[in-house]
Design a protein around this motif. Structure first.
Motif, PDB file in Angstrom:
ATOM      1  N   GLU A 100       0.815  -1.210   0.000  1.00  0.00           N
ATOM      2  CA  GLU A 100       0.000   0.000   0.000  1.00  0.00           C
ATOM      3  C   GLU A 100       0.854   1.267   0.000  1.00  0.00           C
ATOM      4  N   CYS A 136     -10.383  -2.854   2.516  1.00  0.00           N
ATOM      5  CA  CYS A 136      -9.594  -3.670   3.438  1.00  0.00           C
ATOM      6  C   CYS A 136      -9.988  -5.139   3.428  1.00  0.00           C
ATOM      7  N   THR A 141      -5.427  -9.958   6.319  1.00  0.00           N
ATOM      8  CA  THR A 141      -5.789  -8.762   7.080  1.00  0.00           C
ATOM      9  C   THR A 141      -4.712  -8.348   8.071  1.00  0.00           C
ATOM     10  N   CYS A 145      -4.282  -2.673   5.084  1.00  0.00           N
ATOM     11  CA  CYS A 145      -4.785  -1.519   5.838  1.00  0.00           C
ATOM     12  C   CYS A 145      -4.049  -1.307   7.155  1.00  0.00           C
ATOM     13  N   ASP A 148      -2.542   2.352   6.161  1.00  0.00           N
ATOM     14  CA  ASP A 148      -3.645   3.313   6.162  1.00  0.00           C
ATOM     15  C   ASP A 148      -4.923   2.524   6.432  1.00  0.00           C
ATOM     16  N   THR A 149      -5.627   2.850   7.490  1.00  0.00           N
ATOM     17  CA  THR A 149      -6.808   2.073   7.886  1.00  0.00           C
ATOM     18  C   THR A 149      -7.948   2.178   6.881  1.00  0.00           C
ATOM     19  N   THR A 150      -7.851   3.130   5.958  1.00  0.00           N
ATOM     20  CA  THR A 150      -8.873   3.261   4.908  1.00  0.00           C
ATOM     21  C   THR A 150      -8.179   3.316   3.551  1.00  0.00           C
ATOM     22  N   TYR A 151      -7.485   2.244   3.218  1.00  0.00           N
ATOM     23  CA  TYR A 151      -6.749   2.202   1.950  1.00  0.00           C
ATOM     24  C   TYR A 151      -7.682   2.516   0.784  1.00  0.00           C
ATOM     25  N   THR A 152      -7.314   3.506  -0.028  1.00  0.00           N
ATOM     26  CA  THR A 152      -8.211   4.023  -1.062  1.00  0.00           C
ATOM     27  C   THR A 152      -7.901   3.526  -2.471  1.00  0.00           C
TER      28      THR A 152
END
Length: 585
Positions: A100, A136, A141, A145, A148-152
């Protein structure tokens, strides 16, 4: 920045408008295309040898981004693209975070489009869709993520004209766009993509079971008429397939030793190289080909189907070089007037010295390093030399010091399985131990160094093979899908063999010249062999492994475990020397 001042200028006779249209007054516009191939998530620079023999630190996102930025300042009509393998087989700071950080770095550099690479499929199709689109919902797991906890997802698009859903998938349409037309300040450049058709043999089959990889040239040619109808100003091919420069003549004597990444217009790409055959068949409407996969630096010419020379370029690997194409296009008549090509060295040392590294990229690598520091910096062992190398210039067709060590490690860590022979594929050895940029006082290696060597997370398998199967397995190093890119298996202590390269397929190794502890192996006897799960499943086209018996999977023994345990036991005695287990006659 050390840039080649020599460029290759070709005048293109190609007009992309219909011949019945009345020509307009030419409107020349300059466009710069920068290409990055085989980046493999290398956020930090690694060692590189320049054409003059100088060793530097090259690549790294801070320097690559600065180079791209400089190009845009010089010419606003600049676009940044990829040649595949942007992710996968990555060092720990990106690999442990499912790449990521690498995707975010490429987003930040403004990459617009990239060919798919085989390593994009390392974690399977669904995970590649996640890397493209974000989210995510990953098959791991523990890594996804975590940066970044909200991988875009990627803001650039991966493309592949030769990637299709197969009949058993139950799906229609194409998983990826075959081409994309990019608008660069009113100039429209079409990029058509392909990935090596050998992908099924070099990635885990479960992850791509829904896909078919077709002939690269035929797939691209299929879409050229559709692209031309949209009247782009140029068509560029992005392909994750490559070649190598011929280095030996028919008698085995060195030739072309002075040809390198900075040589302009070379005509010495090996005719056996897949990219040569592909380039000769790709429609002449394609003005230039940005390639990858073979981890070579070259700026060559290959004739198109009409016999006219066309640029085929590749930029080494890990971001050491950027491929640069400078096009003059006639915007009014939608045709290419000239193309110039050069490979640019991404000199990290110079950027660091003059303070021109990209600050946004520094923030990405700092954050990524902090996320993995607790694991990365754990000391594993000390070595007898400062470094154990994987082979000169990343060569995969010779025995290497690190290959010997890894093969020995496979035997050592599986001795409770009765292992007699260890075999390692050279493509699974991704870095020297450690990289020159990471050499530490006291010859210390940490887990980050081990991970850089083995980033795949493969596990260990022990199998039984007969002597005849071992002979047949060795023959597969030079035959079939491996004929164009030899993969010389690295072998363990006590196992030796000789080969004659000039012999026909299936006859390069005499079974009498294969010995174990000084005794020729028997065709009918059975031997215990340790390797990784990728090879054991027939990976890298070593299909003989599929016929093995008494297969024991060791899922709790990863490739990093294997190497780490061996280094802890024998590190101080290990030297950067080739043991001479493989002899070329």
């Amino acid at each position: 920045m050390n840039k080649s001042t020599a460029v290759l200028l070709l005048t293109s006779a190609l007009g992309l408008t219909a011949c019945t249209e009345t020509p307009r007054t030419p409107e020349p516009v300059n466009v710069t295309i920068l290409g990055l191939n085989d980046f493999h998530g290398n956020l930090a620079p690694t060692s590189f040898t320049k054409a003059d023999g100088t060793k530097i630190s090259a690549g790294g996102i801070e320097a690559i981004a600065a180079e791209v930025s400089d190009a845009r300042k010089a010419n606003p009509n600049t676009i940044f693209v990829g040649g595949g393998d942007l992710i996968g087989a990555s060092p720990i700071s990106s690999g442990l975070l499912r790449d990521e950080p690498a995707v975010y770095a490429l987003n930040g550099m403004g990459m617009k489009v990239s060919a798919l690479g085989n390593h994009e499929f390392d974690q399977g199709l669904d995970e590649l869709f996640r890397m493209q689109n974000g989210g995510c919902a990953s098959n791991d797991t523990t890594k996804a993520c975590q940066y970044d906890t909200t991988y875009t997802g990627a803001t650039f698009k991966w493309i592949g004209a030769n990637v299709e859903y197969n009949a058993t998938s139950g799906k229609t349409g194409k998983p990826f766009a075959p081409y994309i037309i990019q608008d660069i300040n009113g100039i429209r450049i079409a990029f058509v993509g392909a990935v090596t058709k050998s992908t099924p043999g070099i990635v885990s089959p479960d992850g791509i079971k829904a896909l078919t990889f077709t002939d690269e040239a035929a797939a691209v040619n299929k879409y050229i008429p559709e692209i031309k109808k949209q009247k782009p100003d140029a068509i560029i091919m992005l392909i994750h397939e490559g070649g190598e420069i011929v280095r030996l003549d028919k008698d085995g004597k060195p030739i072309n030793q002075d040809v390198n990444y900075s040589t302009v217009g070379c005509k010495v790409l090996d005719e056996k190289s897949p990219i040569v055959d592909i380039a000769k068949r790709v429609d002449p409407a394609v003005s230039a080909i940005i390639s990858g996969h073979s981890h070579q630096g070259y700026n060559c010419l290959v004739p198109d189907p009409t016999g006219k020379d066309r640029i085929v370029i590749q930029g080494d690997f890990y971001g050491h070089l950027l491929q640069r194409l400078d096009l003059t296009v006639d915007k009014a008549n939608h045709k290419v007037m000239t193309v110039a090509a050069a490979n640019l060295v991404v000199n990290y040392d110079e950027r660091k010295a003059n303070g021109t590294r990209d600050a946004a990229m520094t923030a990405i690598i700092t954050k990524a390093d902090a996320k993995v520091a607790a694991i990365k910096n754990v000391q594993v062992a000390t070595l007898g030399d400062a470094q154990i190398q994987r082979g000169v210039s990343n060569a995969r067709n010779t025995e290497s010091p690190l290959g010997d060590v890894i093969a020995d490690a496979l035997v050592y860590t599986t001795k409770n399985q009765g292992t007699q022979i260890g075999l390692m594929n050279p493509g699974g050895i991704r870095a020297d131990l450690p990289d020159t940029t990471q050499i530490k006082p006291g010859n210390v290696v940490n887990f980050g160094d081990v991970f850089a060597v083995h980033p795949f997370g493969n596990t260990t398998t022990v199998v039984s093979l007969t002597g005849q199967q071992i002979k047949d397995l060795l023959e597969q190093q030079w035959s079939g899908a491996n004929a164009a890119a030899v993969k010389l298996l690295q072998v363990s202590e006590g196992f030796k063999y000789k080969y004659t390269l000039g012999n026909a397929d299936g006859q390069r190794v005499n079974i009498a010249d294969i010995t174990l502890n000084g005794t020729p192996i028997s065709a009918t006897a059975t031997y215990r062999v340790a390797t990784n799960n990728f090879l054991a499943a027939g990976g890298d086209n070593f299909t003989v492994f599929k016929a093995a018996t008494n297969v024991v999977q060791l899922p709790g023994l990863s490739d990093t475990d294997v190497l780490s345990q061996y280094l802890k036991a024998f590190g101080p005695s290990l030297k950067n020397v080739v043991k001479g287990r493989i002899t070329k006659l």
